[in-house]
Design an enzyme around this catalytic site. Sequence first.
Site, PDB file in Angstrom:
ATOM      1  N   ASN A 209     100.355  34.720  56.227  1.00 15.13           N
ATOM      2  CA  ASN A 209      99.940  36.108  56.409  1.00 15.13           C
ATOM      3  C   ASN A 209      99.455  36.297  57.848  1.00 15.13           C
ATOM      4  OD1 ASN A 209      96.912  35.624  56.510  1.00 15.13           O
ATOM      5  ND2 ASN A 209      97.394  34.754  54.503  1.00 15.13           N
ATOM      6  N   ASP A 278      97.908  33.348  47.905  1.00 13.90           N
ATOM      7  CA  ASP A 278      97.759  33.380  46.451  1.00 13.90           C
ATOM      8  C   ASP A 278      98.852  32.590  45.739  1.00 13.90           C
ATOM      9  OD1 ASP A 278      95.478  35.046  46.483  1.00 13.90           O
ATOM     10  OD2 ASP A 278      96.752  36.803  46.777  1.00 13.90           O
ATOM     11  N   LYS A 288     115.095  20.352  55.950  1.00 14.56           N
ATOM     12  CA  LYS A 288     115.347  21.766  56.203  1.00 14.56           C
ATOM     13  C   LYS A 288     116.516  22.265  55.355  1.00 14.56           C
ATOM     14  CE  LYS A 288     116.841  25.004  59.769  1.00 14.56           C
ATOM     15  NZ  LYS A 288     117.287  25.169  61.162  1.00 14.56           N
ATOM     16  N   PHE A 322      85.263  38.260  50.931  1.00 17.01           N
ATOM     17  CA  PHE A 322      85.899  39.305  51.730  1.00 17.01           C
ATOM     18  C   PHE A 322      87.064  39.876  50.933  1.00 17.01           C
ATOM     19  CE2 PHE A 322      83.358  37.253  54.788  1.00 17.01           C
ATOM     20  CZ  PHE A 322      83.206  38.115  55.865  1.00 17.01           C
ATOM     21  N   LYS A 336      85.598  42.644  42.588  1.00 15.29           N
ATOM     22  CA  LYS A 336      85.606  41.248  43.022  1.00 15.29           C
ATOM     23  C   LYS A 336      84.204  40.650  42.949  1.00 15.29           C
ATOM     24  CE  LYS A 336      87.857  38.509  46.620  1.00 15.29           C
ATOM     25  NZ  LYS A 336      88.693  38.577  47.841  1.00 15.29           N
ATOM     26  N   LYS A 340      84.037  37.545  40.225  1.00 15.01           N
ATOM     27  CA  LYS A 340      83.954  36.202  40.792  1.00 15.01           C
ATOM     28  C   LYS A 340      82.516  35.728  40.995  1.00 15.01           C
ATOM     29  CE  LYS A 340      88.542  36.300  42.820  1.00 15.01           C
ATOM     30  NZ  LYS A 340      89.430  35.885  43.936  1.00 15.01           N
TER      31      LYS A 340
END
Length: 400
Positions: A209, A278, A288, A322, A336, A340
């Site tokens: 990301n 995730d 490869k 976050f 959240k 959590k």
Amino acid sequence: MLDNKRILLGVSGGIAAYKACALASKLTQAGAAVKVVMTENAKQFVSPLTFQALTRERVYDDTFAEKEPDKVAHIDIADWADFIVVAPGSANIIAKLAHGLADNMLSTTMLAATCPVYIAPAMNVNMYEHPAVQENMRTLKKRNVRFIEPGEGYLACGWVGKGRLAEPEDIVAFLQQETYPKQLLFKKRVLVTAGPTYEYADPVRVFTNPSTGKMGFAIAEQAAKLGADVTLVAGPVQLETPTGVNRIDVTTAEEMYEEVTKRYPDCDIVAKAAAVADFKPKTVDTKKAKKQPGDVVIEMERTKDILMELGKNKTHQILIGFAAESNDVAEYAQDKLKRKNLDIVIGNNITAENAGFRSETNEVVIVEKGKDPEYLPLMTKRETAEEVFARVLTYEKKEA
């Protein structure tokens, strides 16, 4: 904030030594007690008498000038100082300090010092960028020496670039900021995660990301400024380790999970700022994968939810999460927080202008147990980190 602070000002040889005169004056005006140590080369540019007049204190320039029989001068002034500022810090004195040399009054005093040390480098741009100088600075940073960054512009040698001594008023402001928050988290163990993870499909292809790690690094830097013992677990990022922070580099979500969970029981505060993948490929090719006609399907599986695991096993820790969202940020952050078992969640809209990934600024909402969401204006990530720890300190007082 510098009232009654005892500052030892080290002046090394360089044309920027003339600015040290103004610095000594401004520190004295700010209420500090200032003593000056000069190298022989520094005296080629400025007279010790100038500093004596500005500080109304004896100037130390000779290791063997023991004027008080009951004291060893370089030990005495090292013990006296609340902190030491070397300005200008020449390439020569930086090298001596990095390698533990003690061949003049300043370098000898520095070896005897146990207080915080700040160095304001000043030199030609090519000297400043030389690998030897940069390596010496990295060595000193690992020993918790703080550097006051030089400015860029026209240099006395005629070159234009980075290497000009920071302005005296900027050095004073830097020291004032440093002395204000120190020790509020003294003896607290803080664990921070930052950056992305790489989840490999084959040796050259990864799922990741856009996280740069800047927010997490700002959190770690602020915790260290507050006096905490900080460990930073960082994914693959190109950022310099903040001063006073123990950095551990990882690549995958699994590696981050292992490093975080084994340290978690001994931590007081955990800030989970990393953008952990995730999902990861269910199988990883050892070679490869070659291009083939048509589409490719890669089967994915869930990675371990590090934050959920920490919430389940929380005892005394303050746990900060976050939430990077594209909509309904406060609602997702509150969900959240509960789901959590967190104490604080920092939510930010990754689609907002000048906020989120790859930006220097953030616009966040802070969600805390038992409080309404608090929306903060656009600010730098360092300022955001300061706001986060302002809540942490309040939270600790509330829970005590």
